[in-house]
Design a protein around this motif. Structure first.
Motif, PDB file in Angstrom:
ATOM      1  N   LYS A 325       0.855  -1.371   0.055  1.00 26.64           N
ATOM      2  CA  LYS A 325       0.114   0.089   0.223  1.00 26.64           C
ATOM      3  C   LYS A 325       0.770   1.311  -0.013  1.00 26.64           C
ATOM      4  O   LYS A 325       0.527   2.335   0.412  1.00 26.64           O
ATOM      5  N   ASP A 326       2.016   1.312  -0.699  1.00 29.37           N
ATOM      6  CA  ASP A 326       3.046   2.222  -0.736  1.00 29.37           C
ATOM      7  C   ASP A 326       2.290   3.365  -1.604  1.00 29.37           C
ATOM      8  O   ASP A 326       2.106   3.317  -2.528  1.00 29.37           O
ATOM      9  N   GLY A 327       2.380   4.634  -0.829  1.00 32.65           N
ATOM     10  CA  GLY A 327       1.975   5.785  -1.807  1.00 32.65           C
ATOM     11  C   GLY A 327       0.311   5.780  -1.536  1.00 32.65           C
ATOM     12  O   GLY A 327      -0.288   6.755  -2.374  1.00 32.65           O
ATOM     13  N   ALA A 328      -0.459   5.138  -0.898  1.00 29.08           N
ATOM     14  CA  ALA A 328      -1.906   4.967  -0.684  1.00 29.08           C
ATOM     15  C   ALA A 328      -2.331   6.309  -0.226  1.00 29.08           C
ATOM     16  O   ALA A 328      -3.627   6.827  -0.911  1.00 29.08           O
ATOM     17  N   HIS A 329      -1.525   7.129   0.652  1.00 28.76           N
ATOM     18  CA  HIS A 329      -2.289   8.489   0.871  1.00 28.76           C
ATOM     19  C   HIS A 329      -2.021   9.519  -0.272  1.00 28.76           C
ATOM     20  O   HIS A 329      -2.829  10.447  -0.074  1.00 28.76           O
ATOM     21  N   MET A 330      -1.711   9.175  -1.511  1.00 30.82           N
ATOM     22  CA  MET A 330      -1.424  10.211  -2.521  1.00 30.82           C
ATOM     23  C   MET A 330      -2.781   9.673  -3.402  1.00 30.82           C
ATOM     24  O   MET A 330      -2.950  10.502  -4.325  1.00 30.82           O
ATOM     25  N   ILE A 331      -3.434   8.809  -3.153  1.00 32.11           N
ATOM     26  CA  ILE A 331      -4.439   8.244  -4.013  1.00 32.11           C
ATOM     27  C   ILE A 331      -5.931   8.816  -3.633  1.00 32.11           C
ATOM     28  O   ILE A 331      -6.207   8.671  -2.547  1.00 32.11           O
ATOM     29  N   PHE A 332      -6.173   9.825  -4.378  1.00 22.79           N
ATOM     30  CA  PHE A 332      -8.010  10.306  -4.252  1.00 22.79           C
ATOM     31  C   PHE A 332      -8.899   9.465  -4.865  1.00 22.79           C
ATOM     32  O   PHE A 332      -8.954   9.510  -5.998  1.00 22.79           O
ATOM     33  N   LEU A 333      -9.336   8.372  -4.135  1.00 20.59           N
ATOM     34  CA  LEU A 333     -10.310   7.152  -4.544  1.00 20.59           C
ATOM     35  C   LEU A 333     -11.464   7.922  -5.172  1.00 20.59           C
ATOM     36  O   LEU A 333     -12.259   8.796  -4.395  1.00 20.59           O
ATOM     37  N   GLY A 334     -11.749   7.653  -6.474  1.00 20.89           N
ATOM     38  CA  GLY A 334     -13.075   8.295  -7.100  1.00 20.89           C
ATOM     39  C   GLY A 334     -14.362   7.865  -6.526  1.00 20.89           C
ATOM     40  O   GLY A 334     -14.581   6.530  -6.270  1.00 20.89           O
ATOM     41  N   ILE A 335     -15.139   8.482  -5.876  1.00 15.23           N
ATOM     42  CA  ILE A 335     -16.620   8.060  -5.688  1.00 15.23           C
ATOM     43  C   ILE A 335     -17.461   9.101  -6.776  1.00 15.23           C
ATOM     44  O   ILE A 335     -17.293  10.276  -6.814  1.00 15.23           O
ATOM     45  N   ASN A 336     -18.652   8.177  -7.118  1.00 16.14           N
ATOM     46  CA  ASN A 336     -19.656   8.770  -7.989  1.00 16.14           C
ATOM     47  C   ASN A 336     -20.690   9.554  -7.093  1.00 16.14           C
ATOM     48  O   ASN A 336     -21.177   8.750  -6.203  1.00 16.14           O
ATOM     49  N   PHE A 337     -21.203  10.486  -7.499  1.00 17.61           N
ATOM     50  CA  PHE A 337     -22.278  11.227  -6.755  1.00 17.61           C
ATOM     51  C   PHE A 337     -23.558  11.177  -7.815  1.00 17.61           C
ATOM     52  O   PHE A 337     -24.448  11.808  -7.597  1.00 17.61           O
ATOM     53  N   TYR A 338     -23.353  10.657  -9.024  1.00 16.07           N
ATOM     54  CA  TYR A 338     -24.419  10.398  -9.884  1.00 16.07           C
ATOM     55  C   TYR A 338     -24.585   8.941 -10.133  1.00 16.07           C
ATOM     56  O   TYR A 338     -23.969   8.203  -9.563  1.00 16.07           O
ATOM     57  N   GLY A 339     -25.794   8.645 -10.916  1.00 12.33           N
ATOM     58  CA  GLY A 339     -26.205   7.411 -11.248  1.00 12.33           C
ATOM     59  C   GLY A 339     -26.233   7.014 -12.703  1.00 12.33           C
ATOM     60  O   GLY A 339     -26.099   7.826 -13.560  1.00 12.33           O
ATOM     61  N   ASN A 340     -26.851   5.958 -12.693  1.00 14.63           N
ATOM     62  CA  ASN A 340     -27.469   5.530 -14.443  1.00 14.63           C
ATOM     63  C   ASN A 340     -28.759   4.992 -14.204  1.00 14.63           C
ATOM     64  O   ASN A 340     -29.084   4.065 -13.572  1.00 14.63           O
ATOM     65  N   ASP A 341     -29.394   5.297 -15.459  1.00 11.33           N
ATOM     66  CA  ASP A 341     -30.676   4.746 -15.578  1.00 11.33           C
ATOM     67  C   ASP A 341     -30.577   3.902 -16.910  1.00 11.33           C
ATOM     68  O   ASP A 341     -30.492   4.630 -18.112  1.00 11.33           O
ATOM     69  N   PHE A 342     -30.523   2.473 -16.926  1.00  6.34           N
ATOM     70  CA  PHE A 342     -30.362   1.953 -18.242  1.00  6.34           C
ATOM     71  C   PHE A 342     -31.575   1.285 -18.736  1.00  6.34           C
ATOM     72  O   PHE A 342     -32.289   0.719 -17.914  1.00  6.34           O
ATOM     73  N   ILE A 343     -31.572   1.183 -19.878  1.00  9.65           N
ATOM     74  CA  ILE A 343     -32.857   0.471 -20.635  1.00  9.65           C
ATOM     75  C   ILE A 343     -32.524  -1.007 -20.821  1.00  9.65           C
ATOM     76  O   ILE A 343     -31.318  -1.209 -21.365  1.00  9.65           O
ATOM     77  N   LEU A 344     -33.038  -1.998 -20.300  1.00 11.95           N
ATOM     78  CA  LEU A 344     -32.808  -3.376 -20.496  1.00 11.95           C
ATOM     79  C   LEU A 344     -33.267  -4.105 -21.590  1.00 11.95           C
ATOM     80  O   LEU A 344     -32.927  -4.954 -21.825  1.00 11.95           O
ATOM     81  N   SER A 345     -34.613  -3.660 -22.111  1.00 13.63           N
ATOM     82  CA  SER A 345     -35.279  -4.286 -22.811  1.00 13.63           C
ATOM     83  C   SER A 345     -35.194  -3.708 -24.177  1.00 13.63           C
ATOM     84  O   SER A 345     -35.065  -2.407 -24.392  1.00 13.63           O
ATOM     85  N   GLU A 346     -35.108  -4.583 -25.314  1.00  6.75           N
ATOM     86  CA  GLU A 346     -35.164  -4.183 -26.896  1.00  6.75           C
ATOM     87  C   GLU A 346     -34.219  -3.294 -27.174  1.00  6.75           C
ATOM     88  O   GLU A 346     -34.347  -1.906 -27.339  1.00  6.75           O
ATOM     89  N   GLY A 347     -33.056  -3.824 -26.989  1.00  6.76           N
ATOM     90  CA  GLY A 347     -31.859  -2.770 -27.493  1.00  6.76           C
ATOM     91  C   GLY A 347     -30.927  -2.205 -26.162  1.00  6.76           C
ATOM     92  O   GLY A 347     -31.418  -2.639 -25.152  1.00  6.76           O
ATOM     93  N   LEU A 348     -30.369  -1.254 -26.574  1.00  4.99           N
ATOM     94  CA  LEU A 348     -29.422  -0.576 -25.521  1.00  4.99           C
ATOM     95  C   LEU A 348     -29.548   0.718 -25.373  1.00  4.99           C
ATOM     96  O   LEU A 348     -30.224   1.465 -26.436  1.00  4.99           O
TER      97      LEU A 348
END
Length: 429
Positions: A325-348
């Motif tokens: 874990k050398d250098g871990a203090h320099m990592i700004f771990l990414g957290i998302n405050f947004y989400g996703n709404d995916f369509i599952l049926s009939e294509g993408l």
């Protein structure tokens, strides 16, 4: 998002207050009668005190004003896997009145974007929880043989000044380096030009440094598999870091200008030739002040699923840092405050949603919210126009588990981006 309305408190005069009882029966009362009459105000006041004072004390102790009764989400028992849609609707806009208390003690970098202007106000309101704020304002582009810094029209000097007055957050605007890399790397004159432009903008605008994003674009141009060009890319970042570190911050004479570098997270168990790896980190660690790791966007409309599975976050950190874990203090771990709404049926299809979108979906569909153990994220399914949708949006529990992961590694935190989140997310920080 619901807006709290101010309630007017209006005192209503008691029409009977101070009303006299009428004239006495005798014009000249006896001494005994006069004494009794004089005692009446005292008896009334004493009786009134016996009733009113205890009631006032009771309501003060056990029924404080609503503004001071809002506890943190931890104290309200809201950080849990089993959560109902109505709890989110009832609680998401209620934030602990103690906005200065920090639950996450390592540095926190918060991104703010012009297209979600709500983030500007959140940055000021919760500045005591944010050590670094990065407004997404600038692009450094090639224009013929010259370089041009675009985005100055987005810069808000008044807002930057307000953040500095709060005394907690450093302001480091993001700069995306879009100059053509093959030409840029081979001409050191362009290096010096780019560095001069960035340092000058920091000095003139009173910034505390910058967040630089370039690695993903260099990968897209296909230059990182060339060992010579890759070495030149790393050298440029080092030169930029050295130049910024040589300049004293205009807002804090004891600090130099900082450089935080954005790095993508690998999408497989093994590092590819375009991935930012541990050797790159070691090469730059003395020249930069941190690395903003983009551990989000794991899924897409073409491959619907969780935003940032916890195991993927863990494997990304493992690939970069190893067991030591050398250098871990320099990592700004990414957290998302947004989400996703995916369509599952009939294509993408489908795409990103903000907190406001999420609340609207909950109000409309009243869904059953499920906790997915493997990814440690909440999601729900709904149907609209005969199409099935899957919604993955961060929750108090999913964010909390990622904060615990960052703590376990000794890492910092970066949030993309605070204008897209729910108010009570800030109680976790």
């Amino acid at each position: 998002m619901a807006t709290a309305r101010r309630r007017d408190r209006r005192a209503t005069a008691d029409s009977d207050a101070g009303r006299r009882s009428g004239k006495p029966a005798q014009t000249y009362p006896t001494r005994a009668m006069a004494f009794s009459i004089c005692r009446l105000p005292f008896i009334f006041f004493f009786s009134f005190s016996l009733v009113v004072v205890p009631l006032a004390l009771y309501f003060t102790l056990y029924h404080p004003r609503s503004s001071s009764s809002v506890l943190s989400v931890y104290e309200r028992g809201l950080v849990k896997p089993n959560v109902a849609f109505h709890e989110i609707l009832d609680e998401h806009s209620r934030v602990s009145e103690n906005r200065t208390r920090r639950h996450f003690e390592s540095p926190v970098l918060a991104y703010v974007t012009p297209w979600n202007s709500r983030g500007y106000e959140m940055a000021k309101l919760f500045s005591s929880k944010l050590t670094h704020v990065s407004p997404v304002w600038y692009d450094l582009k090639s224009k013929g043989k010259d370089l041009v810094l675009e985005g100055s029209h987005n810069a808000d000097a008044g807002w930057v000044s307000d953040l500095h007055k709060n005394g907690h957050s450093l302001v480091l605007p993001r700069v995306v380096l879009e100059a053509f890399p093959a030409e840029f790397f081979t001409k050191k004159k362009q290096w010096r030009k780019a560095i001069d432009i960035i340092v000058k903008e920091c000095e003139e605008m009173g910034y505390d440094g910058i967040v630089l994003e370039s690695w993903s674009r260099w990968a897209a141009y296909g230059v990182l598999n060339d060992s010579d060009l890759r070495l030149m890319a790393l050298k440029f970042i080092k030169h930029l870091g050295e130049a910024l570190h040589s300049v004293t911050s205009t807002t804090n004479a004891s600090h130099h200008l900082e450089l935080i570098y954005v790095i993508p997270a690998p999408h497989s168990q093994n590092l590819g030739e375009y991935d930012f790896g541990p050797q790159d980190l070691q090469e730059l660690r003395n020249a930069v002040d941190g690395f903003s790791l983009m551990t989000y966007d794991f899924s897409s409309p073409q491959n619907p699923g969780p935003n940032a599975p916890l195991k993927w976050i863990q494997s990304s950190l493992q690939l970069l840092l190893g067991d030591a874990k050398d250098g871990a203090h320099m990592i700004f771990l990414g957290i998302n405050f947004y989400g996703n709404d995916f369509i599952l049926s009939e294509g993408l299809g489908g795409g990103a949603i903000t907190g406001g979108d999420y609340i609207s979906l909950l109000e409309k569909h009243k869904p059953l919210i499920r906790w997915e153990e493997k990814s440690e994220e909440h999601f729900f399914i709904y149907t609209s126009n005969n199409h099935r949708h899957a919604v993955f949006y961060p929750s108090l529990m999913s964010i909390s588990s990622r904060l615990n992961e960052a703590r376990a590694w000794g890492a910092a935190l970066s949030i993309w981006e605070i204008g897209q989140g729910l108010d009570y997310f800030f109680d976790l920080l």
